[in-house]
Motif scaffolding. Structure first.
Motif, mmCIF file in Angstrom:
data_model
loop_
_atom_site.group_PDB
_atom_site.id
_atom_site.type_symbol
_atom_site.label_atom_id
_atom_site.label_comp_id
_atom_site.label_asym_id
_atom_site.label_seq_id
_atom_site.Cartn_x
_atom_site.Cartn_y
_atom_site.Cartn_z
ATOM 1 N N GLY A 6 -11.544 11.121 -12.018
ATOM 2 C CA GLY A 6 -12.430 10.047 -11.551
ATOM 3 C C GLY A 6 -11.637 8.806 -11.192
ATOM 4 N N PHE A 7 -10.606 8.541 -11.972
ATOM 5 C CA PHE A 7 -9.722 7.421 -11.669
ATOM 6 C C PHE A 7 -9.154 7.572 -10.257
ATOM 7 C CE2 PHE A 7 -5.288 6.287 -11.109
ATOM 8 C CZ PHE A 7 -5.247 4.935 -11.433
ATOM 9 N N ILE A 8 -8.632 8.775 -9.930
ATOM 10 C CA ILE A 8 -8.056 8.953 -8.590
ATOM 11 C C ILE A 8 -9.127 8.694 -7.534
ATOM 12 C CG2 ILE A 8 -6.895 10.515 -6.996
ATOM 13 C CD1 ILE A 8 -5.709 11.978 -9.243
ATOM 14 N N ALA A 9 -10.283 9.335 -7.717
ATOM 15 C CA ALA A 9 -11.345 9.210 -6.711
ATOM 16 C C ALA A 9 -11.692 7.746 -6.463
ATOM 17 C CB ALA A 9 -12.580 9.980 -7.162
ATOM 18 N N LEU A 10 -11.848 6.975 -7.531
ATOM 19 C CA LEU A 10 -12.313 5.597 -7.383
ATOM 20 C C LEU A 10 -11.178 4.661 -7.004
ATOM 21 C CD1 LEU A 10 -14.710 5.436 -10.448
ATOM 22 C CD2 LEU A 10 -15.264 5.915 -8.066
ATOM 23 N N PHE A 11 -9.999 4.909 -7.557
ATOM 24 C CA PHE A 11 -8.887 4.015 -7.242
ATOM 25 C C PHE A 11 -8.485 4.151 -5.775
ATOM 26 C CE2 PHE A 11 -4.427 2.706 -7.092
ATOM 27 C CZ PHE A 11 -4.565 1.425 -7.582
ATOM 28 N N ILE A 19 -8.076 1.688 -0.598
ATOM 29 C CA ILE A 19 -8.368 1.650 0.836
ATOM 30 C C ILE A 19 -9.119 0.364 1.187
ATOM 31 C CG2 ILE A 19 -9.731 2.726 2.652
ATOM 32 C CD1 ILE A 19 -7.366 4.405 2.220
ATOM 33 N N SER A 20 -10.097 -0.013 0.367
ATOM 34 C CA SER A 20 -10.822 -1.244 0.696
ATOM 35 C C SER A 20 -9.886 -2.440 0.558
ATOM 36 C CB SER A 20 -12.078 -1.403 -0.162
ATOM 37 O OG SER A 20 -11.743 -1.555 -1.528
ATOM 38 N N GLY A 21 -8.905 -2.337 -0.337
ATOM 39 C CA GLY A 21 -7.919 -3.411 -0.442
ATOM 40 C C GLY A 21 -7.054 -3.491 0.795
ATOM 41 N N LEU A 22 -6.743 -2.312 1.332
ATOM 42 C CA LEU A 22 -5.933 -2.273 2.542
ATOM 43 C C LEU A 22 -6.688 -2.914 3.710
ATOM 44 C CD1 LEU A 22 -3.298 -1.364 3.624
ATOM 45 C CD2 LEU A 22 -4.148 0.961 3.743
ATOM 46 N N THR A 23 -7.988 -2.663 3.797
ATOM 47 C CA THR A 23 -8.751 -3.299 4.886
ATOM 48 C C THR A 23 -8.693 -4.818 4.740
ATOM 49 O OG1 THR A 23 -10.834 -3.266 3.656
ATOM 50 C CG2 THR A 23 -10.377 -1.364 5.054
ATOM 51 N N LEU A 24 -8.522 -5.304 3.519
ATOM 52 C CA LEU A 24 -8.465 -6.755 3.329
ATOM 53 C C LEU A 24 -7.139 -7.348 3.802
ATOM 54 C CD1 LEU A 24 -10.217 -7.072 -0.135
ATOM 55 C CD2 LEU A 24 -11.137 -7.618 2.100
ATOM 56 N N ALA A 25 -6.146 -6.469 4.039
ATOM 57 C CA ALA A 25 -4.901 -6.967 4.621
ATOM 58 C C ALA A 25 -5.085 -7.254 6.110
ATOM 59 C CB ALA A 25 -3.780 -5.958 4.418
ATOM 60 N N MET A 31 -10.047 0.814 10.959
ATOM 61 C CA MET A 31 -10.787 1.910 10.321
ATOM 62 C C MET A 31 -10.268 3.263 10.799
ATOM 63 S SD MET A 31 -13.211 1.311 8.182
ATOM 64 C CE MET A 31 -12.569 -0.061 7.313
ATOM 65 N N VAL A 32 -10.098 3.377 12.114
ATOM 66 C CA VAL A 32 -9.634 4.645 12.674
ATOM 67 C C VAL A 32 -8.257 4.992 12.108
ATOM 68 C CG1 VAL A 32 -8.885 5.762 14.805
ATOM 69 C CG2 VAL A 32 -11.007 4.458 14.760
ATOM 70 N N MET A 33 -7.434 3.974 11.890
ATOM 71 C CA MET A 33 -6.101 4.222 11.351
ATOM 72 C C MET A 33 -6.131 4.530 9.852
ATOM 73 S SD MET A 33 -4.330 3.950 14.042
ATOM 74 C CE MET A 33 -2.659 4.060 13.457
ATOM 75 N N ILE A 34 -6.955 3.798 9.118
ATOM 76 C CA ILE A 34 -6.882 3.840 7.655
ATOM 77 C C ILE A 34 -7.789 4.921 7.053
ATOM 78 C CG2 ILE A 34 -7.338 2.518 5.549
ATOM 79 C CD1 ILE A 34 -6.615 -0.012 7.132
ATOM 80 N N MET A 35 -8.986 5.066 7.628
ATOM 81 C CA MET A 35 -9.965 5.952 6.992
ATOM 82 C C MET A 35 -9.483 7.395 6.838
ATOM 83 S SD MET A 35 -12.239 4.160 5.829
ATOM 84 C CE MET A 35 -13.890 4.743 5.510
ATOM 85 N N PRO A 36 -8.701 7.949 7.792
ATOM 86 C CA PRO A 36 -8.226 9.323 7.572
ATOM 87 C C PRO A 36 -7.531 9.493 6.223
ATOM 88 C CG PRO A 36 -7.741 8.647 9.804
ATOM 89 C CD PRO A 36 -8.307 7.440 9.102
ATOM 90 N N PHE A 37 -6.836 8.451 5.760
ATOM 91 C CA PHE A 37 -6.158 8.555 4.468
ATOM 92 C C PHE A 37 -7.167 8.647 3.328
ATOM 93 C CE2 PHE A 37 -2.873 6.864 7.196
ATOM 94 C CZ PHE A 37 -1.786 7.630 6.818
ATOM 95 N N ALA A 78 0.831 -1.208 0.000
ATOM 96 C CA ALA A 78 0.000 0.000 0.000
ATOM 97 C C ALA A 78 0.865 1.257 0.000
ATOM 98 C CB ALA A 78 -0.929 0.000 1.204
ATOM 99 N N VAL A 79 2.096 1.144 0.507
ATOM 100 C CA VAL A 79 2.925 2.350 0.655
ATOM 101 C C VAL A 79 3.313 2.951 -0.704
ATOM 102 C CG1 VAL A 79 5.071 3.269 1.585
ATOM 103 C CG2 VAL A 79 3.680 1.707 2.960
ATOM 104 N N PRO A 80 3.921 2.160 -1.619
ATOM 105 C CA PRO A 80 4.215 2.762 -2.932
ATOM 106 C C PRO A 80 2.958 3.190 -3.680
ATOM 107 C CG PRO A 80 4.726 0.403 -2.923
ATOM 108 C CD PRO A 80 4.468 0.800 -1.509
ATOM 109 N N THR A 81 1.847 2.490 -3.446
ATOM 110 C CA THR A 81 0.598 2.907 -4.084
ATOM 111 C C THR A 81 0.200 4.287 -3.579
ATOM 112 O OG1 THR A 81 0.003 0.581 -4.107
ATOM 113 C CG2 THR A 81 -1.727 2.141 -4.652
ATOM 114 N N GLY A 82 0.356 4.487 -2.251
ATOM 115 C CA GLY A 82 0.057 5.792 -1.665
ATOM 116 C C GLY A 82 0.960 6.874 -2.236
#
Ligand SMILES: [Cu+2]
Ligand SMILES: [Cu+2]
Lengths: 520, 246
Positions: free
Chosen positions: A347-352, A357-363, B50-56, A317-321
């Motif tokens: 729109g790409f930025i907004a959606l990507f 982020i949802s991918g990060l939650t899957l980690a 969520m608290v950690m990630i959502m701010p980003f 996620a870091v290089p993606t950020g």
């Protein structure tokens, strides 16, 4: 060769990288019509609980083919199309390194597509196993239909096409850059294709190996994946995802390259953090090989593996950020012109970002375990592949269509298309996050009545996407026939960006450059 | 932190109510109504992440929106010329990395909790079939299929899962449990439901034609009811065993 054949013969015999690029793009558009239509059938069936529009067999076939077509016959070839057309142009080369091999790569896609479509018409229909083809479900015992064999062979052919293409891209980029163009002077689209071709070269042969094992298990009774023969179904999952996670980047990286051209062009600025983006691209490519088992957190792999792959998934996620922040810094302080291409890039930025982020939650493994194989994952992957890849492809389409055809796409219509796609995309896929969290499994032809409301919302969103798609086709037909003519640099970006694509006529002449440019 | 939690919970409950309002039997899941300590731990892990990630998310989308409004081209306007800033680039590499390192801590703790169950009170074998579930209670000598799994409230239930045909996945959202059932291999999961009631789930891994109909029902009953049920089940599932009773 400097004379080009006319009419149909031109398209059937061409080895010109620009013609092949257009062939790829047209093919991918054609396949998108089917992939999109299949999605429409799925959304229609899911528009109410216990609807009897499609029977389960058909539903599972369309579901499997929707994924297969969109990934292997729409997004990957479309990226290859833009790559073919623009990589040689952007590095100041006259063609790809191996023009005939290039033509072969393209023409392999056609029989592959034939196998995919043909597999619907054999006894038992096509694969019903999802695009992931998990064994034992895809074994002869549980999927006796020859449709699965055709699906495997079709994937073999597109895989071969990708590998040959990747070799061509690598050799071209390494050897055929114009004098003075060091690696850190390559435009970012070239950088993303450089990394992308490397990913394809290392990942796709693994898929080919896995497919071969699946095929011999089916045809000759070898037991690679059968526990009764000392094999293991989890081996398929490991090999499949070893390819298919990098495949996500194979589908997204060139899109990031496109966006890295469009954003500075219409902000009237230079790209922010060029080196950072290039290095982040390479880092994503490397780390992308070390996250595959995050698709297997519920499969029963060992705790140590889960821990490692969770960690690596956070790391990537870091290089993606880095890229996302660099794009934001690129438009910051700029003079933004809201062309359709720019709208799609924004729109790409907004959606990507959403998909990232949802991918990060899957980690976060405990959370992943809850939503794995649920609609949350369907939402996530569409934010990445639709919100990411497809939005970037659309940005590239509006940006480069004048270069490729000499005609400009209607911008007013483009605005309508953008809003239909952007809103339709969110209405379709945003509610799916919630559906997954509350317990709706993915790949189901029906669901409990409790899930009906948000499914109806999602199905409504599809209508907007469909309208957007149709209008896009109409816009292209219209532009090709009577669109406004484009000069060398219709967007007026060459003076600041200095990328070679805008230095030649639209469309560029055969062999692009009368004299190979020197880069200073 | 507390405030954000309250805020999140209210939001969730509202969305939850909106989508479940008219369902006769509300669906349960680990987020809105977690059942048992494991599901609750999963939820707090999720909230922490969520608290950690959502701010980003809000930061990136917010900056994007601001830039779109603020930097619209104006006639005669001039674009800024900057295109690098090392300090900024280091910051947006290091801060996300640190945030993720912090997020990893409770994540690994929760993973451990999922993997290492407390002392088991009841062992159940779960066997996936196309397209139904078979349950075996080895200690109690009870086995059946195509019926609800019955477990005692407050007890630690450990599951040994496998499959006789293709890969299935046993998923009950309220318990925070999802575990694949593979042929030729045994996998494990556990849960501890506290409140008696009826919990629904379904097979999560595409397993063929009727995958969508491969539902899971769990009936959580009081320990006394559970004893009764076992006795009754034995009478039903075994042939009348007069020799042992007398
Ligand atoms: Cu992945
Ligand atoms: Cu199943």
């Amino acid at each position: 060769m400097s004379e080009r054949a006319a009419g149909l013969k031109r398209w059937l015999t061409t080895t010109d990288h620009k013609d092949i690029g257009i062939l790829y793009l047209v093919t991918s558009l054609f396949m998108a019509v089917f992939g999109g239509a299949f999605a429409g059938l799925l959304r229609a069936q899911l528009s109410a609980a216990d609807l009897k529009l499609l029977n389960p067999d058909l539903y599972n076939q369309f579901l499997s083919m929707h994924g297969t077509l969109m990934i292997f016959f729409v997004i990957i070839p479309a990226m290859a199309g833009f790559g073919n057309y623009f990589v040689p142009l952007l590095i100041g080369a006259r063609d790809m390194a191996f023009p005939k091999l290039n033509a072969l790569s393209y023409w392999l896609v056609i029989p592959a597509a034939g196998l995919m479509f043909g597999s619907f018409f054999v006894q038992g229909g096509t694969a019903q196993t999802g695009w992931t083809g998990y064994v034992p479900l895809a074994s002869r015992q549980f999927s006796g239909t020859p449709g699965v064999d055709m699906w495997i062979l079709g994937l073999h052919l597109v895989g071969l096409s990708s590998i040959l293409g990747a070799i061509n891209f690598l050799v071209t980029i390494i050897n055929m850059r114009a004098p003075g163009m060091g690696y850190f002077k390559m435009p970012l689209f070239v950088w993303t294709w450089f990394v992308n071709a490397t990913l394809i070269l290392f990942a796709t042969p693994v898929l080919a190996g896995a497919l071969t094992m699946a095929l011999t298990d089916r045809a000759f009774g070898t037991g690679f994946f059968r526990p009764s023969e000392g094999g293991d179904p989890l081996l398929w999952q490991h090999l499949f995802w070893f390819y298919s996670h990098p495949a996500v980047y194979i589908m997204v990286l060139p899109g990031m390259g496109i966006v890295s051209h469009v954003l500075p062009a219409f902000s009237n600025k230079k790209i922010f953090g060029y080196k950072g983006i290039a290095v982040a691209t390479a880092a994503i490519g490397i780390i992308g090989f070390m996250v595959w088992a995050h698709h297997m957190f519920t499969s029963g792999i060992s705790p140590a593996l889960r821990a490692f792959f969770a960690f690596m998934t956070m790391v990537i996620a870091v290089p993606t950020g880095v890229k996302i922040f660099s794009w934001l810094a690129t438009i910051w302080g700029g003079q933004i012109r809201f062309s359709t291409a720019m709208k799609f890039a924004l729109g790409f930025i907004a959606l990507f970002v959403m998909g990232g982020i949802s991918g990060l939650t899957l980690a976060v493994v405990p959370f992943d375990v809850q939503v794995h194989d649920s609609y949350y994952v369907v939402a996530h992957l569409h934010y990445v592949l639709f919100g990411g890849s497809v939005m970037a492809l659309l940005a590239g389409t509006f940006f480069w269509f004048p270069k490729m055809s000499g005609r400009i796409l209607d911008e007013k219509l483009g605005n309508v298309i953008f809003w239909l796609v952007f809103l339709g995309m969110n209405i379709t896929f945003l509610p799916m996050h919630w559906l997954g969290i509350v317990g709706m499994a993915r790949r189901v032809y029906t669901y409990r009545p409790e899930f009906e409301f948000w499914n109806q919302v999602a199905s409504f969103g599809y209508i907007l996407l469909f309208a957007g798609g149709m209008l896009l086709l109409y816009n292209m037909f219209k532009a090709v026939r009577k669109g406004e003519r484009a000069a060398e640099d219709p967007w007026g970006v060459y003076p600041l960006q200095r990328t070679l694509d805008w230095s030649v006529s639209s469309p560029p002449p055969v062999e692009n450059f009368a004299k190979i440019p020197e880069i200073v | 932190m507390k405030k954000i939690r309250v805020f999140l919970m209210t939001g969730l409950t509202l969305v939850g109510l909106a989508s479940l309002g008219w369902a006769d039997e509300p669906i349960t899941n680990w987020l809105v109504n977690p059942e048992g300590p494991l599901a609750r731990q999963v939820r707090s892990n999720f909230f922490f992440a969520m608290v950690m990630i959502m701010p980003f998310l809000f930061l990136a989308e917010g900056l994007l929106l601001y830039a779109i409004i603020r930097f619209k081209a104006k006639p005669g306007g001039r674009a800024a010329a900057f295109h690098e800033n090392l300090r900024l680039e280091v910051l947006w590499t290091v801060i996300p990395a640190l945030t993720l390192a912090i997020t990893a801590v409770p994540t690994y703790q929760t993973m451990r909790a999922m993997e290492v169950p407390p002392k088991s009170d009841l062992v159940v074998g779960v066997i996936g079939h196309q397209f139904f579930w078979e349950y075996r209670y080895p200690k109690q000598g009870v086995q059946f299929a195509e019926e609800a799994l019955v477990v005692p409230a407050g007890k630690v239930v450990t599951l040994n899962l496998s499959s006789v045909d293709v890969v299935h996945s046993w998923w009950v959202p309220a318990f925070g449990v999802k575990q694949d059932a593979n042929p030729g291999r045994i996998t494990h999961a556990w849960f501890q439901a506290e409140r008696p009631g009826h919990y629904k789930g379904q097979c999560a891994e595409l397993c063929g034609k009727l995958h969508a109909k491969m539902f899971i029902d769990v009936q959580v009953v009081t320990p006394e009811e559970f004893e009764q049920w076992i006795l009754k089940k034995k009478g039903v599932s075994l042939p009348p065993d007069t020799t042992r009773k007398s």
